[in-house]
Design an enzyme around this catalytic site. Structure first.
Site, mmCIF file in Angstrom:
data_model
loop_
_atom_site.group_PDB
_atom_site.id
_atom_site.type_symbol
_atom_site.label_atom_id
_atom_site.label_comp_id
_atom_site.label_asym_id
_atom_site.label_seq_id
_atom_site.Cartn_x
_atom_site.Cartn_y
_atom_site.Cartn_z
ATOM 1 N N CYS A 1 8.491 -38.872 -12.544
ATOM 2 C CA CYS A 1 7.112 -39.345 -12.680
ATOM 3 C C CYS A 1 6.378 -39.427 -11.344
ATOM 4 C CB CYS A 1 7.050 -40.672 -13.414
ATOM 5 S SG CYS A 1 7.893 -41.993 -12.546
ATOM 6 N N GLY B 1 11.173 -41.504 -9.223
ATOM 7 C CA GLY B 1 9.895 -41.765 -8.547
ATOM 8 C C GLY B 1 9.944 -41.021 -7.227
ATOM 9 N N THR B 2 9.504 -39.780 -7.272
ATOM 10 C CA THR B 2 9.674 -38.941 -6.064
ATOM 11 C C THR B 2 8.722 -39.326 -4.941
ATOM 12 O OG1 THR B 2 8.258 -37.343 -7.141
ATOM 13 C CG2 THR B 2 10.630 -36.915 -7.209
ATOM 14 N N ASN B 3 7.700 -40.135 -5.253
ATOM 15 C CA ASN B 3 6.825 -40.574 -4.156
ATOM 16 C C ASN B 3 7.609 -41.483 -3.215
ATOM 17 O OD1 ASN B 3 4.867 -39.303 -5.646
ATOM 18 N ND2 ASN B 3 4.079 -41.187 -6.551
ATOM 19 N N ASP B 4 8.209 -42.522 -3.802
ATOM 20 C CA ASP B 4 9.006 -43.419 -2.956
ATOM 21 C C ASP B 4 10.277 -42.727 -2.475
ATOM 22 O OD1 ASP B 4 7.841 -46.001 -2.440
ATOM 23 O OD2 ASP B 4 7.711 -46.183 -4.616
ATOM 24 N N ARG C 1 -4.072 -1.339 -6.180
ATOM 25 C CA ARG C 1 -3.295 -2.577 -6.135
ATOM 26 C C ARG C 1 -3.778 -3.482 -7.257
ATOM 27 N NH1 ARG C 1 -6.019 -4.732 -0.555
ATOM 28 N NH2 ARG C 1 -8.137 -4.534 -1.249
ATOM 29 N N ARG D 1 6.104 -49.540 -16.971
ATOM 30 C CA ARG D 1 6.837 -50.002 -15.787
ATOM 31 C C ARG D 1 6.369 -51.405 -15.389
ATOM 32 N NH1 ARG D 1 6.061 -47.015 -10.220
ATOM 33 N NH2 ARG D 1 4.213 -48.342 -10.160
ATOM 34 N N GLU E 1 14.224 -44.179 -7.236
ATOM 35 C CA GLU E 1 13.260 -43.864 -6.181
ATOM 36 C C GLU E 1 13.736 -44.307 -4.809
ATOM 37 O OE1 GLU E 1 9.478 -45.666 -7.176
ATOM 38 O OE2 GLU E 1 10.430 -47.468 -7.940
ATOM 39 N N LYS F 1 0.840 -1.207 0.000
ATOM 40 C CA LYS F 1 0.000 0.000 0.000
ATOM 41 C C LYS F 1 0.870 1.250 0.000
ATOM 42 C CE LYS F 1 -3.719 -0.204 2.334
ATOM 43 N NZ LYS F 1 -4.638 -0.386 3.432
ATOM 44 N N ARG G 1 1.653 -47.593 -15.072
ATOM 45 C CA ARG G 1 1.823 -48.534 -13.941
ATOM 46 C C ARG G 1 1.088 -49.820 -14.291
ATOM 47 N NH1 ARG G 1 0.901 -43.380 -10.912
ATOM 48 N NH2 ARG G 1 2.470 -43.180 -9.266
#
Ligand code: PEP
Ligand code: MG
Length: 879
Positions: free
Chosen positions: A828, A763-766, A334, A614, A742, A22, A558
């Site tokens: 992935c 495999g970023t999940n694992d 703004r 896979r 992974e 502001k 998968r």
């Protein structure tokens, strides 16, 4: 010596960090010559110092504020401290670097007291002066002492009742009595209203500083990832009065329509009113266009200034103005908040009008908004009055309502009867898939953003709220408890997968079917993108969605998801439960037929785009029945005794299945499954080759931790593949064998793995699960505690943990590329579709990200933004 206070003419819009949004915009507008009432800004740094050490106020700030006020008196020719002359009243408003609308405090009309209200009444008019004073008493009490506004409203109501007339008709005596009654509210709470304007100002500034840490501001910052360390600036500005007479007024206007984006002034105003009257909703404001009839000159001036501001900032503005006795003042500008639809329309129009470049337009659109455009949303009006009954993780965007069911079978039954259903379960498993497909939305009380429900729902574009621990779900009893209440099968609920909220009853939804603006923006995005966007998909509908959203290929199919149809799971169970070679062979032959047909259709669908398949990943027990009834059924179908099945289930139980007998470990212990799968892949590719379609299969092995695992499986599969070419009398053609990365160990030995792999996919999940040691299915149980206690501010399964997991990935890319500079590397895991993670993935040098089909549009935009930002950074470096 540090400077703690800046007059508006000393700053510019670039000084937001110091002056707040502001303050910086008031400075910029003064610089542009717009009619901004004079004033000064106390910096954000002062706020931080004060909050750390309250003595800072008296030791450093107090004197400076008094000096600034004297200068303001000189500039305005009015007096704040002294009794003589026209009184100078000021507003005291918060203003952080990042706009936090309504989160912090404001006081208006500061400087009035029992004496000065009389002077002001003489100089202007009595009603106006007392009106100002009354408002000051009320706001000051609220902001400085936290006394509820309603206590003052009660006094006003009572006085109007007793005097038998509205406040504007009160006599002087009646007005004074009303003010006295306001002061009594102070006394009843053992507080007092300071009569010295300087004391008022000091108390107000301190209260606004302190409002940086009020609970609603803290929550807002947490939700919007705004740092707690920024502090708020305080703007002290000469009051102009929209409540002076009928030629005065106040309003808030957007320079374009914030809902749809059309180029038209959009907003409202009230005559003879102060700012909060517009917000308070007691009187009904008129649309801004009506100002042309009431005050034509002020309207024309406003239109001119609105245009100047929009052209100057090159974006839609949200402007606050006040008219005092016919003269227009601009109090604030703004960037206007807008819907997704408006954001796109405005960006495209601004490019068309030559105000911004295509690149700027792309950088301005928040990829999160894109999600809103491809999924249904609840109509904003209906959300306003709806009260959520529970809140979970916003696992898959969209909005839907339907009848509550507790099992996949019930979902199917209701669906067949033509009813809309919401599947509510503690957690889902692959066996629920048919119920999930027919559900409008999926809700689970357990599991996180990478749980089965979340991943599958995102893949299907179905709305999902996961880990909703506010719900206690009793699947057997078909009842769900929330707080002290409960719902049963057939009750209607509404689910918002974008906010994670659940409501009672059916809320209306809306969706734009074809969005040409979005298509245009994404086409531009593709021209700037360096990273490719692929999809995680294995069913034909998902592949079609992926291609419709212009996926460059399939980064992850998968295969286990393909084993859950009724006929397939039976064969999978036959295989797992086989105690004779003949049974095993029979099951493998049947599974081969299913998979070969699946792959054939998939290859056909994706054409010449890459398709990474896979091999089987989950532990085998996931395919076995759980409930007694099911065990009996399977026993009958396979001609086995239920006790044998129970025995086998017992053998397969693992203490830590996620760390157990899964992924490549299964491939090594039971090679026949992987051999069957590659035969299905290669034989379907042969069929298509024979039809003239050149297919280059990419086969991916999960959960590799050791180079020798990969060496062993690669040799096994290569050997089997040459045998397949012979078996099918086909000419050999190229194929690739790659690996998932992974596990932390895989990152650390990525140079060794690169020798044995044709491609990598993170495999970023694992990898997140194994690096943090957080279970991907249970993070929902504690992540909110972590967020509330400021231990982790985000869910690392949704947004990449750059410091930990990200550094492992960076190391892996560097090591692998040292061995094979051209090695294709993708991502992935779920973070591959997360806009906030994509810049980092580009920075470490991966080639593509792969995500659920419905996340592709936002990812395409995010990928373009990452490249554009990198380019800007390089240009800055060179300059
Ligand atoms: C991963 O681990 O990131 C991955 C993509 O594999 P999945 O989610 O199937 O374990
Ligand atoms: Mg995995």
């Amino acid at each position: 010596m540090s400077k703690w206070i800046y007059f508006f003419e000393e700053g510019r819009s670039k000084d937001k960090h110091l002056l707040g949004g502001k303050g910086a915009n008031l400075a910029e507008m003064s610089h542009l010559g717009l009619p901004v009432p004079a004033g000064f800004t106390i910096t954000t740094q002062s706020c931080i110092h004060y909050l750390e050490e309250p003595d800072f106020f008296t030791s450093h700030l107090q004197e400076e504020i008094l000096k600034a006020v004297s200068e303001l008196e000189l500039k305005t020719g009015r007096s704040f401290m002294n009794k003589e002359g026209l009184p100078l009243l000021v507003s005291v408003r918060s203003g952080a670097e990042v706009s936090m609308p309504g989160m912090m405090d404001t006081i208006l009309n500061l400087g009035l007291n029992d004496e000065r209200v009389k002077d002001l009444a003489e100089l202007t008019n009595r009603h106006f002066a007392y009106d100002c004073y009354r408002r000051l008493l009320q706001m000051f009490a609220d902001v400085v002492y936290g006394l509820a506004k309603e206590r003052f409203d009660e006094q006003l109501d009572q006085a109007q009742k007793e005097n038998g007339k509205p406040v504007q008709d009160f006599s002087q005596l009646e007005q004074e009595a009303l003010v006295e009654s306001y002061k009594k509210v102070y006394q009843s709470c053992r507080k007092s209203f300071p009569q010295d304007p300087a004391d008022q100002l000091f108390a107000a500034v301190k209260a606004v500083f302190a409002s940086w840490n009020n609970p609603r501001a803290k929550i807002y910052r947490q939700l919007n990832a705004i740092s707690d360390k920024l502090g708020t600036a305080v703007n002290v500005q000469m009051m102009v009065f929209g409540n002076s007479d009928e030629e005065s007024g106040t309003g808030v206007v957007f320079t374009r329509n914030p809902a749809k984006g059309q180029k038209e002034l959009f907003g409202e105003f009230l005559l003879n009113a102060q700012g909060e009257d517009v917000v308070a909703g007691i009187r009904t404001p008129e649309p801004i266009q009506a100002l042309a009839q009431h005050l034509p000159k002020a309207y024309q001036d406003f239109k001119d200034y609105a245009q100047i501001l929009e052209r100057h900032y090159r974006d839609m503005q949200d402007i606050e103005f006040t008219i005092e006795r016919g003269q227009l003042f601009i109090l604030q500008t703004r960037e206007g908040k807008r819907t997704a639809q408006a954001a796109l329309q405005i960006a495209l129009d601004l490019v068309e009008e030559g105000l911004i470049s295509q690149e700027e337009a792309l950088l301005r659109i928040n990829p999160k908004l894109v999600d809103q455009l491809i999924h249904p949303v609840f109509e904003p009006e209906s959300l306003e009055s709806a009260q959520p009954i529970a809140q979970g993780l916003p696992a898959s965007p969209g909005a839907a309502w339907g009848k509550l069911v507790f099992t996949a079978q019930d979902a199917k039954r209701y669906h067949e009867e033509g009813q809309k259903v919401i599947l509510v379960r503690q957690e889902t498993s692959p066996e629920d898939i048919e119920g999930m497909i027919v559900s409008q939305a999926i809700v689970t009380s357990h599991g996180g953003m990478t749980s089965h429900a979340a991943v599958v729902a995102r893949g299907m574009g179905t709305c999902c709220v996961a880990g909703c621990s506010d719900l206690s779900i009793k699947e057997e009893e078909k009842i769900v408890h929330y707080g002290k209440k409960s719902l049963k099968e057939g009750d209607i609920i509404s689910v918002d997968g974008s906010s994670g909220k659940i409501y009672l009853g059916a809320l209306p939804t809306s969706l734009i079917e074809k969005n040409e603006n979005l298509e245009q923006v994404l086409l531009w995005a593709d021209q700037h993108a360096q990273l490719e966007v692929r999809a995680n998909a294995e069913t034909i509908p998902d592949l079609r969605t992926a291609i419709k959203f212009s996926a460059k290929g399939i980064g992850l199919a998968r295969t286990e998801h393909m084993f859950f149809g009724k006929a397939r799971i039976l064969e999978m169970r036959r295989l797992i439960l086989a105690d004779q070679e003949a049974d095993r062979k029979e099951a493998l032959v049947k599974l081969l037929t299913f998979q070969a047909e699946d792959f054939y259709q998939m290859f056909k669908e994706v054409g010449d785009r890459p398709l990474v398949i896979r091999l089987l990943d989950p532990p085998l027990h996931e395919f076995l029945p759980k409930e007694d009834v099911e065990i009996e059924e399977v026993a009958q179908e396979l001609g086995k005794s239920p006790s044998l099945i129970r025995e086998r289930i017992k053998q397969l139980v693992e203490t830590n299945p996620m760390l157990g007998h899964r992924g490549c470990r299964l491939g090594i212990s039971q090679p026949a499954i992987y051999q069957m799968q590659v035969e299905a892949v290669i034989s379907s590719a042969i069929r298509l080759q024979q039809k003239g379609l050149a297919i280059k299969p990419e086969i991916m092995i999960p959960l590799i931790a050791e180079k020798k695992e990969l060496d062993y499986l690669r040799a096994l599969l290569e050997d089997h593949i040459s045998h397949i070419f012979k078996k099918y009398s086909a000419q050999a053609f190229p194929y690739e064998i790659g690996t998932m990365i992974e596990l932390p160990r895989a990152c650390l030995i990525a140079d060794q793995l690169a020798q044995a792999a044709d491609f990598f996919s993170f495999g970023t999940n694992d990898l997140t699960q194994m690096t943090y040691g957080f279970s991907r299915d249970d993070i929902g149980k504690f992540i909110n505690h972590y967020k509330n206690k400021e231990i982790i501010s985000f869910d690392p399964f949704q947004t990449l943990d750059k410091e930990g997991v990200g550094e492992l990935m960076r190391l892996a890319v560097e090591k692998a590329r040292r061995i094979k500079p051209q090695l294709a590397i993708g991502v992935c895991g779920e973070v591959g579709g997360d806009p906030a993670s994509i810049s980092f993935l580009e920075e470490i040098g991966v080639d593509y990200v792969s995500c659920s089909p419905y996340r592709i549009p936002a990812a395409r935009l995010a990928v373009a933004q990452a490249s554009l930002l990198k380019k800007l950074e390089q240009e800055r470096h060179q300059a």
